[in-house]
Write a protein that holds these residues in place. Structure first.
Motif, PDB file in Angstrom:
ATOM      1  N   ILE A  54       0.867  -1.180   0.000  1.00 13.73           N
ATOM      2  CA  ILE A  54       0.000   0.000   0.000  1.00 13.73           C
ATOM      3  C   ILE A  54       0.904   1.230   0.000  1.00 13.73           C
ATOM      4  O   ILE A  54       1.742   1.397   0.893  1.00 13.73           O
ATOM      5  CB  ILE A  54      -0.933   0.013   1.221  1.00 13.73           C
ATOM      6  N   LEU A  55       0.738   2.073  -0.985  1.00 10.44           N
ATOM      7  CA  LEU A  55       1.538   3.293  -1.130  1.00 10.44           C
ATOM      8  C   LEU A  55       0.815   4.453  -0.462  1.00 10.44           C
ATOM      9  O   LEU A  55      -0.342   4.734  -0.760  1.00 10.44           O
ATOM     10  CB  LEU A  55       1.763   3.596  -2.611  1.00 10.44           C
ATOM     11  N   ASP A  56       1.496   5.130   0.445  1.00  9.41           N
ATOM     12  CA  ASP A  56       0.935   6.250   1.199  1.00  9.41           C
ATOM     13  C   ASP A  56       1.649   7.534   0.766  1.00  9.41           C
ATOM     14  O   ASP A  56       2.744   7.836   1.224  1.00  9.41           O
ATOM     15  CB  ASP A  56       1.135   5.984   2.692  1.00  9.41           C
ATOM     16  N   LEU A  57       1.032   8.275  -0.161  1.00  8.22           N
ATOM     17  CA  LEU A  57       1.614   9.524  -0.666  1.00  8.22           C
ATOM     18  C   LEU A  57       1.319  10.660   0.308  1.00  8.22           C
ATOM     19  O   LEU A  57       0.164  10.986   0.556  1.00  8.22           O
ATOM     20  CB  LEU A  57       1.010   9.866  -2.032  1.00  8.22           C
ATOM     21  N   HIS A  58       2.361  11.271   0.837  1.00 10.90           N
ATOM     22  CA  HIS A  58       2.171  12.366   1.791  1.00 10.90           C
ATOM     23  C   HIS A  58       2.078  13.736   1.118  1.00 10.90           C
ATOM     24  O   HIS A  58       1.627  14.680   1.740  1.00 10.90           O
ATOM     25  CB  HIS A  58       3.290  12.365   2.837  1.00 10.90           C
ATOM     26  N   TYR A  59       2.512  13.868  -0.128  1.00  9.92           N
ATOM     27  CA  TYR A  59       2.533  15.163  -0.817  1.00  9.92           C
ATOM     28  C   TYR A  59       3.178  16.234   0.068  1.00  9.92           C
ATOM     29  O   TYR A  59       2.676  17.335   0.215  1.00  9.92           O
ATOM     30  CB  TYR A  59       1.125  15.600  -1.231  1.00  9.92           C
ATOM     31  N   SER A  60       4.278  15.872   0.654  1.00  4.07           N
ATOM     32  CA  SER A  60       4.994  16.740   1.573  1.00  4.07           C
ATOM     33  C   SER A  60       6.428  16.227   1.667  1.00  4.07           C
ATOM     34  O   SER A  60       6.719  15.106   1.251  1.00  4.07           O
ATOM     35  CB  SER A  60       4.314  16.690   2.954  1.00  4.07           C
ATOM     36  N   ASP A  61       7.314  17.046   2.210  1.00  5.14           N
ATOM     37  CA  ASP A  61       8.692  16.614   2.448  1.00  5.14           C
ATOM     38  C   ASP A  61       8.870  16.097   3.869  1.00  5.14           C
ATOM     39  O   ASP A  61       9.962  15.731   4.275  1.00  5.14           O
ATOM     40  CB  ASP A  61       9.662  17.782   2.219  1.00  5.14           C
ATOM     41  N   TRP A  62       7.779  16.099   4.612  1.00  2.52           N
ATOM     42  CA  TRP A  62       7.820  15.735   6.019  1.00  2.52           C
ATOM     43  C   TRP A  62       6.452  15.197   6.398  1.00  2.52           C
ATOM     44  O   TRP A  62       5.560  15.100   5.571  1.00  2.52           O
ATOM     45  CB  TRP A  62       8.223  16.965   6.831  1.00  2.52           C
ATOM     46  N   PHE A  98       6.169   2.309  -9.804  1.00  2.00           N
ATOM     47  CA  PHE A  98       5.905   1.034  -9.138  1.00  2.00           C
ATOM     48  C   PHE A  98       5.392  -0.001 -10.140  1.00  2.00           C
ATOM     49  O   PHE A  98       5.813  -1.157 -10.110  1.00  2.00           O
ATOM     50  CB  PHE A  98       4.907   1.225  -7.981  1.00  2.00           C
ATOM     51  N   VAL A  99       4.519   0.426 -11.025  1.00  2.00           N
ATOM     52  CA  VAL A  99       3.986  -0.475 -12.052  1.00  2.00           C
ATOM     53  C   VAL A  99       5.124  -0.958 -12.956  1.00  2.00           C
ATOM     54  O   VAL A  99       5.232  -2.154 -13.253  1.00  2.00           O
ATOM     55  CB  VAL A  99       2.871   0.214 -12.865  1.00  2.00           C
ATOM     56  N   PRO A 104       3.001  -3.014  -8.668  1.00  2.73           N
ATOM     57  CA  PRO A 104       1.928  -2.025  -8.584  1.00  2.73           C
ATOM     58  C   PRO A 104       1.307  -2.048  -7.185  1.00  2.73           C
ATOM     59  O   PRO A 104       1.099  -3.126  -6.620  1.00  2.73           O
ATOM     60  CB  PRO A 104       0.920  -2.486  -9.640  1.00  2.73           C
ATOM     61  N   PRO A 105       1.033  -0.885  -6.620  1.00  4.95           N
ATOM     62  CA  PRO A 105       0.422  -0.862  -5.291  1.00  4.95           C
ATOM     63  C   PRO A 105      -0.973  -1.490  -5.314  1.00  4.95           C
ATOM     64  O   PRO A 105      -1.721  -1.314  -6.276  1.00  4.95           O
ATOM     65  CB  PRO A 105       0.318   0.631  -4.957  1.00  4.95           C
ATOM     66  N   ALA A 106      -1.301  -2.216  -4.252  1.00  2.00           N
ATOM     67  CA  ALA A 106      -2.651  -2.755  -4.105  1.00  2.00           C
ATOM     68  C   ALA A 106      -3.627  -1.608  -3.853  1.00  2.00           C
ATOM     69  O   ALA A 106      -4.793  -1.681  -4.218  1.00  2.00           O
ATOM     70  CB  ALA A 106      -2.696  -3.749  -2.951  1.00  2.00           C
ATOM     71  N   ALA A 107      -3.115  -0.545  -3.245  1.00  2.00           N
ATOM     72  CA  ALA A 107      -3.926   0.648  -2.961  1.00  2.00           C
ATOM     73  C   ALA A 107      -2.985   1.833  -2.848  1.00  2.00           C
ATOM     74  O   ALA A 107      -1.800   1.682  -2.551  1.00  2.00           O
ATOM     75  CB  ALA A 107      -4.714   0.478  -1.668  1.00  2.00           C
ATOM     76  N   VAL A 108      -3.529   3.018  -3.108  1.00  2.00           N
ATOM     77  CA  VAL A 108      -2.768   4.257  -2.949  1.00  2.00           C
ATOM     78  C   VAL A 108      -3.552   5.150  -1.998  1.00  2.00           C
ATOM     79  O   VAL A 108      -4.729   5.428  -2.227  1.00  2.00           O
ATOM     80  CB  VAL A 108      -2.545   4.982  -4.298  1.00  2.00           C
ATOM     81  N   GLN A 109      -2.899   5.570  -0.932  1.00  2.00           N
ATOM     82  CA  GLN A 109      -3.498   6.467   0.047  1.00  2.00           C
ATOM     83  C   GLN A 109      -2.869   7.837  -0.159  1.00  2.00           C
ATOM     84  O   GLN A 109      -1.653   7.963  -0.212  1.00  2.00           O
ATOM     85  CB  GLN A 109      -3.219   5.951   1.455  1.00  2.00           C
TER      86      GLN A 109
END
Length: 122
Positions: A54-62, A98-99, A104-109
């Motif tokens: 599961i990929l967790d995108l923070h859209y941040s540097d922190w 990833f693909v 490929p992620p099972a889910a993207v958060q």
């Protein structure tokens, strides 16, 4: 990962920061695990362990949470129309990486919190 699987776990979630510690708020080498190169590496290990990723995108540097959402340093001065295109391109390019490597992620958060979207979107 072996412990996770042995205890019945079936998925591993990993956070991804745009450029960890870019604004100098931390030691970048200590948080390199959250950059794209190392999250891709971890996704391969997860796949080898037959776990979902599961990929967790923070859209941040922190860290990003409902009370703190700071734009990545590289995006700070982008006007809103450019920021929107940049955000979309970043997301597509990141998931495509990833693909392309076969994980490929099972889910993207996505961690762009509605109450604090002003920080990201303005």
């Amino acid at each position: 990962l072996r412990l996770l699987k042995s205890r019945g776990g079936n998925a591993f979630r990993m956070r991804l920061w745009n450029s960890p510690c870019a604004a100098g708020q931390c030691n970048a080498s200590r948080f390199a695990h959250a950059n794209l190169t190392n999250v891709l590496r971890m996704a391969r290990r997860v796949a080898e362990a037959n776990l979902s990723f599961i990929l967790d995108l923070h859209y941040s540097d922190w860290w990003a949470d409902p009370l703190h959402q700071a734009k990545p340093l590289a995006w700070q001065d982008l006007p809103l129309p450019v920021l929107k295109r940049t955000l979309r391109a970043y997301t597509r390019r990141t998931v495509a990486a990833f693909v392309a490597q076969g994980t490929p992620p099972a889910a993207v958060q996505a961690r762009a919190y509605a109450p604090t979207c002003v920080a990201l979107c303005t």
